[in-house]
Scaffold this motif. Structure first.
Motif, PDB file in Angstrom:
ATOM      1  N   ASP A 162      82.508  82.574 -44.748  1.00  0.00           N
ATOM      2  CA  ASP A 162      83.479  83.437 -44.084  1.00  0.00           C
ATOM      3  C   ASP A 162      84.828  82.726 -43.987  1.00  0.00           C
ATOM      4  N   VAL A 163      85.887  83.498 -44.246  1.00  0.00           N
ATOM      5  CA  VAL A 163      87.241  82.952 -44.214  1.00  0.00           C
ATOM      6  C   VAL A 163      88.107  83.870 -43.367  1.00  0.00           C
ATOM      7  N   SER A 164      88.860  83.280 -42.451  1.00  0.00           N
ATOM      8  CA  SER A 164      89.897  84.016 -41.727  1.00  0.00           C
ATOM      9  C   SER A 164      91.203  83.298 -41.997  1.00  0.00           C
ATOM     10  N   SER A 165      92.217  84.071 -42.361  1.00  0.00           N
ATOM     11  CA  SER A 165      93.457  83.410 -42.747  1.00  0.00           C
ATOM     12  C   SER A 165      94.647  84.347 -42.538  1.00  0.00           C
ATOM     13  N   SER A 166      95.791  83.737 -42.364  1.00  0.00           N
ATOM     14  CA  SER A 166      97.037  84.484 -42.304  1.00  0.00           C
ATOM     15  C   SER A 166      97.661  84.427 -43.692  1.00  0.00           C
ATOM     16  N   VAL A 167      97.917  85.595 -44.275  1.00  0.00           N
ATOM     17  CA  VAL A 167      98.425  85.612 -45.647  1.00  0.00           C
ATOM     18  C   VAL A 167      99.755  86.360 -45.706  1.00  0.00           C
ATOM     19  N   LEU A 168     100.586  85.890 -46.605  1.00  0.00           N
ATOM     20  CA  LEU A 168     101.858  86.550 -46.885  1.00  0.00           C
ATOM     21  C   LEU A 168     101.560  87.900 -47.529  1.00  0.00           C
ATOM     22  N   VAL A 169     102.199  88.958 -47.079  1.00  0.00           N
ATOM     23  CA  VAL A 169     101.811  90.293 -47.552  1.00  0.00           C
ATOM     24  C   VAL A 169     102.026  90.486 -49.051  1.00  0.00           C
ATOM     25  N   ARG A 170     102.933  89.720 -49.642  1.00  0.00           N
ATOM     26  CA  ARG A 170     103.159  89.920 -51.073  1.00  0.00           C
ATOM     27  C   ARG A 170     102.464  88.874 -51.940  1.00  0.00           C
ATOM     28  N   GLN A 171     101.601  88.057 -51.338  1.00  0.00           N
ATOM     29  CA  GLN A 171     100.907  87.038 -52.119  1.00  0.00           C
ATOM     30  C   GLN A 171      99.731  87.656 -52.883  1.00  0.00           C
ATOM     31  N   SER A 172      99.607  87.291 -54.156  1.00  0.00           N
ATOM     32  CA  SER A 172      98.480  87.813 -54.940  1.00  0.00           C
ATOM     33  C   SER A 172      97.192  87.133 -54.497  1.00  0.00           C
ATOM     34  N   LEU A 173      96.089  87.817 -54.769  1.00  0.00           N
ATOM     35  CA  LEU A 173      94.791  87.215 -54.459  1.00  0.00           C
ATOM     36  C   LEU A 173      94.600  85.942 -55.274  1.00  0.00           C
ATOM     37  N   ALA A 174      95.058  85.950 -56.519  1.00  0.00           N
ATOM     38  CA  ALA A 174      94.911  84.757 -57.366  1.00  0.00           C
ATOM     39  C   ALA A 174      95.633  83.570 -56.750  1.00  0.00           C
TER      40      ALA A 174
END
Ligand code: FES
Ligand code: FES
Length: 162
Positions: A14-26
């Motif tokens: 399980d992963v919880s993270s804050s991500v930039l909205v325009r960041q690709s999954l790759a």
């Protein structure tokens, strides 16, 4: 810059993270999760090198946003190995049948092949060729990749994990 909190599973963790909205999954997998087995070739959906499984379906991670992974289960090439770190039967089949040379394309081919084998439908060579046609390899030659996949299908128990 806008960030969003997401929660999902990667290779069973399980992963919880804050991500930039325009960041690709790759980019998220490679840069934030350090899962660099996901390769980036064209970065616009053509080569298939960045393929990962999202809820069991092969997806080009360069075309998917990380925020879209919220609530999903993702498998990368790192997740194909057995728990003890040894190669899975699918990986071993590619190894034994010269399914790669430089291996840049290999993660994409392996995960595309895993989706097809997991579906459990009989795959003849023409069908496999069509299904793998979205993945590009610049050095191995596609016949040995098809040979590898045939060997993996032959080795996989019905409904089992290739
Ligand atoms: Fe995603 Fe080529 S890097 S399809
Ligand atoms: Fe080199 Fe496929 S093994 S690109």
């Amino acid at each position: 810059m806008t960030y969003v909190n997401i929660t999902f599973s990667v290779n069973g963790s399980d992963v919880s993270s804050s991500v930039l909205v325009r960041q690709s999954l790759a980019d998220f997998l490679r840069e934030d999760q350090r899962l660099t087995g996901t390769h980036l070739g064209c970065e616009h959906g053509v080569c298939g090198a960045c393929t990962v499984l999202v809820d069991g379906r092969a997806v080009r991670s360069c075309l998917m946003l990380a925020v879209q992974a919220d609530g999903t289960s993702i498998t990368t090439i790192e997740g194909l190995t057995n728990a003890d770190g040894s190669l899975s039967p699918l990986q071993q089949a590619f190894m034994d049948n010269h399914g790669f040379q430089c291996a840049f394309c290999a993660p994409g081919f392996l995960l595309t092949a895993k989706e097809l084998i997991d579906k459990g439908s009989p795959l003849d060579r023409d069908h496999m060729r069509a299904e793998l046609s979205g993945n590009l390899c610049r050095c191995t030659g596609y016949e040995s990749i098809l040979n590898s996949m045939e060997a993996a299908i032959a080795a996989a128990p019905s409904g089992g994990q290739p």
